[in-house]
Structures are given as structure tokens and as C-alpha cells.
Design a protein around this motif. Structure first.
Motif, PDB file in Angstrom:
ATOM      1  N   LYS A 598       0.780  -1.578  -0.398  1.00 26.63           N
ATOM      2  CA  LYS A 598      -0.017  -0.245   0.064  1.00 26.63           C
ATOM      3  C   LYS A 598       0.998   1.080   0.342  1.00 26.63           C
ATOM      4  O   LYS A 598       1.020   2.813  -1.124  1.00 26.63           O
ATOM      5  N   LEU A 599       1.806   1.477   0.652  1.00 26.08           N
ATOM      6  CA  LEU A 599       3.138   2.175   0.306  1.00 26.08           C
ATOM      7  C   LEU A 599       3.594   2.519  -0.131  1.00 26.08           C
ATOM      8  O   LEU A 599       4.061   3.426  -1.164  1.00 26.08           O
ATOM      9  N   LYS A 600       4.206   1.519  -1.185  1.00 26.76           N
ATOM     10  CA  LYS A 600       4.829   1.733  -2.607  1.00 26.76           C
ATOM     11  C   LYS A 600       3.360   1.966  -3.256  1.00 26.76           C
ATOM     12  O   LYS A 600       4.401   3.003  -4.165  1.00 26.76           O
ATOM     13  N   LYS A 601       2.141   2.152  -3.189  1.00 27.29           N
ATOM     14  CA  LYS A 601       1.583   2.580  -3.840  1.00 27.29           C
ATOM     15  C   LYS A 601       1.357   3.739  -4.932  1.00 27.29           C
ATOM     16  O   LYS A 601       1.219   4.547  -4.920  1.00 27.29           O
ATOM     17  N   ASP A 619      10.416  15.231  -7.323  1.00 27.88           N
ATOM     18  CA  ASP A 619       9.229  15.962  -7.366  1.00 27.88           C
ATOM     19  C   ASP A 619       7.495  14.275  -7.735  1.00 27.88           C
ATOM     20  O   ASP A 619       6.683  14.736  -7.676  1.00 27.88           O
ATOM     21  N   GLU A 620       7.847  13.420  -8.527  1.00 29.31           N
ATOM     22  CA  GLU A 620       7.193  12.244  -9.040  1.00 29.31           C
ATOM     23  C   GLU A 620       6.740  11.712  -7.427  1.00 29.31           C
ATOM     24  O   GLU A 620       5.120  11.204  -7.540  1.00 29.31           O
ATOM     25  N   SER A 621       7.658  11.822  -6.818  1.00 27.92           N
ATOM     26  CA  SER A 621       7.108  10.543  -5.886  1.00 27.92           C
ATOM     27  C   SER A 621       5.909  11.776  -4.781  1.00 27.92           C
ATOM     28  O   SER A 621       4.610  10.900  -4.173  1.00 27.92           O
ATOM     29  N   LEU A 622       6.231  12.949  -4.504  1.00 26.07           N
ATOM     30  CA  LEU A 622       5.225  13.912  -4.067  1.00 26.07           C
ATOM     31  C   LEU A 622       3.959  13.942  -4.234  1.00 26.07           C
ATOM     32  O   LEU A 622       3.454  13.494  -3.556  1.00 26.07           O
ATOM     33  N   GLU A 623       4.148  14.427  -6.338  1.00 24.98           N
ATOM     34  CA  GLU A 623       3.103  14.800  -6.531  1.00 24.98           C
ATOM     35  C   GLU A 623       2.083  13.093  -6.229  1.00 24.98           C
ATOM     36  O   GLU A 623       1.018  13.604  -6.585  1.00 24.98           O
ATOM     37  N   LYS A 624       3.026  12.081  -6.670  1.00 26.73           N
ATOM     38  CA  LYS A 624       2.178  10.998  -6.749  1.00 26.73           C
ATOM     39  C   LYS A 624       1.000  10.872  -5.207  1.00 26.73           C
ATOM     40  O   LYS A 624       0.113  10.196  -5.457  1.00 26.73           O
ATOM     41  N   ALA A 625       1.895  10.899  -4.888  1.00 29.85           N
ATOM     42  CA  ALA A 625       1.662  10.758  -2.440  1.00 29.85           C
ATOM     43  C   ALA A 625       0.196  11.820  -2.786  1.00 29.85           C
ATOM     44  O   ALA A 625      -0.771  11.313  -2.533  1.00 29.85           O
ATOM     45  N   LEU A 626       0.858  13.174  -2.888  1.00 25.03           N
ATOM     46  CA  LEU A 626      -0.615  14.069  -3.070  1.00 25.03           C
ATOM     47  C   LEU A 626      -1.914  13.423  -3.907  1.00 25.03           C
ATOM     48  O   LEU A 626      -2.815  13.317  -3.265  1.00 25.03           O
ATOM     49  N   LYS A 627      -1.834  13.190  -5.115  1.00 22.52           N
ATOM     50  CA  LYS A 627      -3.074  12.828  -5.727  1.00 22.52           C
ATOM     51  C   LYS A 627      -3.431  11.785  -5.117  1.00 22.52           C
ATOM     52  O   LYS A 627      -4.867  11.587  -5.129  1.00 22.52           O
ATOM     53  N   GLU A 628      -2.763  11.000  -4.701  1.00 23.64           N
ATOM     54  CA  GLU A 628      -3.981   9.796  -3.981  1.00 23.64           C
ATOM     55  C   GLU A 628      -4.164   9.263  -2.168  1.00 23.64           C
ATOM     56  O   GLU A 628      -5.079   8.594  -2.637  1.00 23.64           O
ATOM     57  N   LEU A 629      -3.764  10.584  -2.385  1.00 19.53           N
ATOM     58  CA  LEU A 629      -4.700  11.164  -1.274  1.00 19.53           C
ATOM     59  C   LEU A 629      -5.588  11.817  -1.295  1.00 19.53           C
ATOM     60  O   LEU A 629      -5.966  12.535  -1.657  1.00 19.53           O
TER      61      LEU A 629
END
Length: 637
Positions: A598-601, A619-629
Motif C-alpha cells: 500500500k505504501l509503495k502504491k 517531484d514525481e514521488s511527492l506529486e503522486k503521493a498527494l494525488k493518491e491522498l
């Protein structure tokens, strides 16, 4: 663990135990009126001496002799760390003043000989009024300018015969050294720049009027704080104007010293959260547990509150940490083996940390009542019976140096006396209790120990009304020493608890209802307002916690302290990387143990990689994390 024997007179804490009370008896605050000096009170000078001899108003001894010991209060030549000074008539006041003024604050005022106005011109911080005058080692005939010395001696010889004047002549001619009765820390003491003295009306601005007695410890602390703040603003104005480099440098020194004094004597750097906890301790319970998720600064705030309660006196503070094997024997008392010789072992009862601090707090309370209470109470309370034991206990450097016999003597004597004297509970006693020196026991990770087992039968004594001098006072008999045991009203307990480690629901209910519980929340305002890879750190912090709350629960969020050192745009990414990979990612792995996918996703490379690629990974990791929230919309990832 040491005990400060100084009796506290009158002081103030901003936000301290709210309820309108400002007499907390932490550090004493006084005011001293001394003779005017054109030499900034840094030694006798010709202009001042001659000016005084032409006057015929007040300061009779000074204008008759043209000589004042007060002129050396800010003399730099005595000691590199301390000022040594003098306030006339300090011995003529109450005897307790001379003995009890320890680590105090003295505001100095003086009447200008030119305009006859009274001014506040400087202060002593960390000031002690010594029981015996301090010999400065500086001879009077060396301190007085040669031309002025001969002039003064000729002047004194013309005065009517007097023991006082003859003593001065002898002291100078025989080369006697100057003896002064006050010592203060230079880092907390200053005389203001000329032109920045504060014109005052004694009764209006200080709440007193000094006559022949030139020292008082009864100054209103609010008024003292106001005067210091006024002096601070006056010196800050100088920095905005064109002034000489040396004057600017000295103005900065004065500003720094005033700020230190305002912090040490008036607010102890106590922020809003600290003030709220102090209110809980005053109005609700004398013991509190600070709980919250990791990184909310529980231990830091516990120390801050303890500092405010004890007025910065670390001698009145004990810090311990509970753990699963922590026992009653370590906390209260137990039988310990000690080698006494070759092949011999002695088993004896030794006091634990709680028993020791209870005894020390009791000593401080009883001494305070004895020295400040009305005559009938002073004559009745058995201070003389326990004074010797108290000195041994409070001078011990650790629990291992403190004998159980001394601790028991204090507890048994006061318990026996208190049982007979409950009728003494009245307004005078309550006022004395409010003003007694405070002691604090901080228990870090309090829930990691078996609290019910560690406290044992003592949980009953924690209630305020069952403490010493309480309406329903009780004491108990300890199992090993058979000593009587109680808890004094001037002892506070602050515990810290990580709610992610163990919920408060698992804390023994009987103990839980005797503590106040105060939750410390993650605070995004404490997170630096910086961007990393175009992503706002505060926004990321807030959404990360929202995701953790929706996916797990509110006890598994993370606190702001993890991010507080991420400052500066240039270094933000590097610092974030260090914090994320060494602290936050391992914590998330623990939270989601067995569910790492789940964390990897959600976090992608921010979770899977061991570094952050400057080109695109962050950049990619943060943006993806924020979009998944998507917790705000009720969805979880």
C-alpha cells in the motif's frame, strides 16, 4: 539532586498557573535605591563626590561625606563573571531579606542630582544578598583617585566627630579592602546607556516608596516587567539611528541582557501550549500526562512546563523514564544488596526516586512555612527537628548518597505533626502553600511501565485533597521501611505518553482518573514554509496525516518535529531526504507492517528508493503521493 536553600520572596510567571495569581515565590524581585553617580556606578568619581557635598537633601551620609559604597555596583574590576555591589540599609530591614534573597532580580533606582528626578537605570540578575560581606580584595585607597582621597580626608576631619566618619578615615588610611554584600551575574546585569534611564514615580511605577530603607523585596512583579520592557524599547530605538559604533555595540548588549532577564524571571520561554498545561495543573490536577503521536514534542514541552513551574531552578526537577521492567522498588523503596567487606553483603532499604523527591519537596515546603509564616505557625512547625536531615538529603548528589534514615525522619516527623495539626488549615496557610517553591517529577514514556504496579498503594495520595495539608489528608505506611508516606502539595508530576505506542485505554483506570490527560496535536504551523520540488511541505505534511488517519486511525499520524529542521530552500531537499529515509519511512513501515504494498502504491519511489533523485524522483514521488491522498472525499488508497 540538590535543593536550593534560598527562600523565595516575590516573583511572577507569565501564563503561570493562571487564575490571577502573580505571587509564585520562584525567584525574588526587589528594588534598591542608591546614590547618583556620573560615572555610571562604576567607581567613585570627582564630579559626583563634589556634587553630593554641595547638596543637603536625602542620602544624609552621602552628602555629608561625599562618599558612597554604592558607586561600585557596576565596577568591572572585581570579577570577570560577577558584579559586586552594595545597598545601604539592607541590614536594617527584616532579617530574612538578607538571608533569603537568592538568584533574585534587583532593579536599581537613583535620584539625579541635577534635576532631582528619580530614574530606573539598571538591574542585577542572578543576585545573591550574601550572609557575610564579600571581600573584593580591592583597597579603598587604590579605588579612590589620589587627589580626591586627600580632599575627602580633609573634608571628613572637619565634620563633627562620629564613629562612621572616623571608620572611613581609618579604612582609607590603613588600606582596608572594600567589602560588599551583593553579588550578581554579569550576563544578567546591566546599567543603561545615558539618556535611556527611565524616569519613574516610585509609588506609581513600583508600587512602593523607599525612604530611609533603601532596599525592598516587595515590588509588584508586573510593574518590574513593564519597566524592563520600556527600557528594552528605548534601547532598540537606538539601533535604528546613526550612533557611534561603541554605543551601538553596548546597546545590543543591554538589549540581549534585558531579553534574558525577561525570559528567566517573567515567562521562562513558556509558549501558549505550555500555558494551557500550566492551567490544567493549577485548576484541575497536580499531575498530567502529555500524550500524542510521535514527533509532537511531548518531552520538550514537559521540560518547558517543568521549567515554568520551578522558575528555571533545575535543582527542583527530576527526570526519569519508565520501561517494562521498572518497579516499585526503584520508584518508591526496596531492599538492595551492598558489599560491606570481603565476602560479606549487607541488605538494606534504599529510597527510590519518588520517595527522595517527596522528601526534598517536603523540606522545601516546611522551610518556606517556617521562614515566611506567622509567628504561631513558625513556632509550631517542627523545622528544627528535620533541618539536619533535610540538609543531608538536599546536598546529596544522587539517590545512592541519600540515606533512607534521613528521608524517613523527614517523612515521619511531618506526618506525625500534620495528623495533629489539621486545624491549622486556614487562609494564612493556604497563602503560604501557594507561594512555596515547586518541585517537578517528569516521567518520560510513563505508559511503558506497569503504572499500577509502580505506584502501588500511593495512587490514593495523588489526589489534591489527600495530600499534605489537604482537606482529607491521609498518609500510608510503606512496606519495607515502615515509614509514613504522603505527597506534599508543592510536588507536580508530568508524564509523557506516545499514543501510537500504546493507547491510553490500556492505562489502569484507577490511575487514569487521578491524572489529567492533555493531547498534543500535530501542528502544521510548526512545519517550515518551504517547497521541495514544487510541492509545499506544509501541504504534504497535512495530507500525509489525513491519509494516515483515514487509513489507520488518528493515533498513527506523525508529528511536526520531524520536519522542523528542514529550513532554507537550498538545503530543504537534502534535509527532507535525511528525515524521510531515516525516520519517517521506517515509522510508516512499522505502521503498515505486512501491508507495505500500500505504501509503495501511494508513495512510489519515495518509499521504494533509498535516495531521492534530484532530476525527477522527488517531484514525481511527492506529486503522486498527494494525488493518491483522497481522504477528504471519503476514499482511501
Amino acid at each position: 539532586m540538590l535543593f536550593n536553600h534560598g527562600t523565595h520572596i516575590y516573583t511572577y510567571m507569565v501564563g503561570s498557573l493562571p487564575g490571577g495569581e502573580t505571587q509564585s515565590k520562584c525567584y525574588p524581585i526587589g528594588v534598591g535605591k542608591i546614590a547618583w553617580s556620573y560615572n555610571n556606578w562604576r567607581g567613585i568619581d570627582e564630579k559626583t563626590s563634589r556634587k553630593w557635598r554641595s547638596k543637603r537633601k536625602s542620602y544624609e551620609f552621602v552628602w555629608k561625606t561625599g562618599f558612597a559604597y554604592e558607586w561600585w555596583n557596576f565596577y568591572e574590576g572585581f570579577d570577570k563573571d560577577y558584579y559586586y555591589g552594595y545597598i545601604e540599609n539592607i541590614e536594617r530591614g527584616k532579617q530574612e531579606t538578607r538571608w533569603n534573597f537568592k538568584n533574585g532580580l534587583i532593579l536599581f533606582i537613583s535620584k539625579n542630582l541635577d534635576d532631582e528626578e528619580m530614574y530606573f537605570f539598571g538591574f542585577y540578575g542572578g543576585a545573591d544578598v550574601l550572609s557575610e560581606p564579600y571581600d573584593t580584595g580591592k583597597k579603598l585607597d587604590e579605588l579612590i583617585p589620589e587627589e580626591l582621597k586627600n580632599e575627602l580626608i580633609d573634608h571628613w576631619k572637619k565634620l563633627p566627630e562620629s564613629d562612621d566618619y572616623q571608620k572611613l578615615i581609618d579604612a582609607v588610611q590603613k588600606g582596608e579592602t572594600l567589602k560588599l554584600g551583593i553579588r550578581a551575574k554579569k550576563e544578567l546585569s546591566a546599567v543603561f546607556l545615558r539618556g535611556k534611564y527611565i524616569s519613574i514615580d516610585q509609588e506609581k511605577d513600583l508600587g512602593i516608596k523607599l525612604g530611609q530603607a533603601n532596599f525592598s523585596s516587595g515590588i509588584d512583579p508586573e510593574k518590574a516587567k513593564k519597566l524592563l520592557e520600556q527600557a528594552l524599547e528605548e534601547h532598540k530605538k537606538l539601533l535604528g539611528n546613526t550612533i557611534e559604533p561603541e554605543e551601538e555595540k553596548y546597546a545590543k548588549e543591554v538589549i540581549e541582557k534585558i531579553r534574558k532577564v525577561l525570559c528567566v524571571y517573567f515567562n521562562y520561554c513558556c509558549d501558549k501550549e505550555c500555558e494551557n498545561i500550566l492551567k490544567v495543573l493549577k485548576d484541575y490536577k497536580k499531575q498530567v500526562v502529555l500524550y500524542g503521536v510521535p514527533g509532537t514534542g511531548k518531552t520538550h514541552i514537559a521540560r518547558q512546563v517543568a521549567r515554568a513551574l520551578t522558575c528555571g531552578n533545575t535543582d527542583n526537577l527530576e527526570f526519569i523514564t519508565f520501561h517494562p521492567s521498572y518497579s516499585y522498588e526503584e520508584f518508591v523503596e526496596g531492599i538492595r544488596a551492598k558489599a560491606t567487606g570481603e565476602n560479606t553483603v549487607d541488605f538494606r532499604v534504599e529510597p527510590g526516586v519518588f520517595k527522595v523527591i517527596v522528601a526534598i519537596a517536603t523540606c522545601g515546603l516546611v522551610r518556606h512555612i517556617y521562614e515566611n509564616g506567622p509567628e504561631h505557625l513558625k513556632n509550631d512547625i517542627p523545622w528544627s527537628e528535620i533541618q539536619g536531615a533535610c540538609e543531608k538529603i538536599t546536598n546529596g548528589k544522587s539517590e545512592s548518597e541519600i540515606r533512607d534514615e534521613d528521608v524517613n525522619k523527614v517523612l515521619n516527623t511531618i506526618a506525625k505533626w500534620a495528623r495533629r495539626k489539621q486545624c491549622l488549615r486556614n487562609e494564612d496557610l493556604i497563602r503560604l502553600l501557594d507561594g512555596a517553591p515547586r518541585y517537578v517529577l517528569v516521567i518520560d514514556e510513563i505508559n511503558r511501565g506497569d503504572m499500577g504496579r509502580v505506584f502501588g498503594e500511593l495512587i490514593t495520595l495523588l489526589e489534591e485533597d489527600k495530600r499534605l495539608f489537604g482537606e482529607n489528608y491521609i498518609d500510608v505506611t510503606l512496606p519495607y521501611s515502615k515509614a509514613r508516606f504522603f505527597i506534599p502539595p508543592n510536588l507536580y508530576i508530568i508524564g509523557t505518553m506516545n499514543s501510537a505506542d500504546r493507547s491510553i485505554a490500556f492505562v489502569d483506570y484507577a490511575l487514569r482518573r487521578r491524572f489529567a490527560f492533555y493531547e498534543l496535536e500535530p501542528n502544521k504551523e510548526r512545519v517550515p514554509n518551504v517547497k521541495i520540488g514544487g510541492v509545499d511541505l506544509r501541504e504534504f505534511f497535512e495530507k500525509l496525516n489525513k491519509y494516515l488517519e483515514c487509513t489507520l486511525d488518528r493515533d498513527h499520524r506523525i508529528g511536526h518535529s520531524y520536519f522542523m529542521n528542514i529550513k532554507g530552500e537550498d538545503e530543504a531537499r537534502e534535509k527532507f531526504e535525511s528525515v524521510w529515509f531515516t525516520q519517517i519511512r521506517p515509522l510508516l513501515a512499522e505502521y503498515f507492517y505486512g501491508r507495505e504494498e500500500k505504501l509503495k502504491k501511494v508513495f512510489g519511489k519515495l518509499y521504494t528508493e533509498s535516495y531521492i533523485d534530484d532530476n525527477n524522483t522527488l517531484d514525481e514521488s511527492l506529486e503522486k503521493a498527494l494525488k493518491e491522498l483522497k481522504c477528504e472525499s471519503g476514499e482511501t488508497s
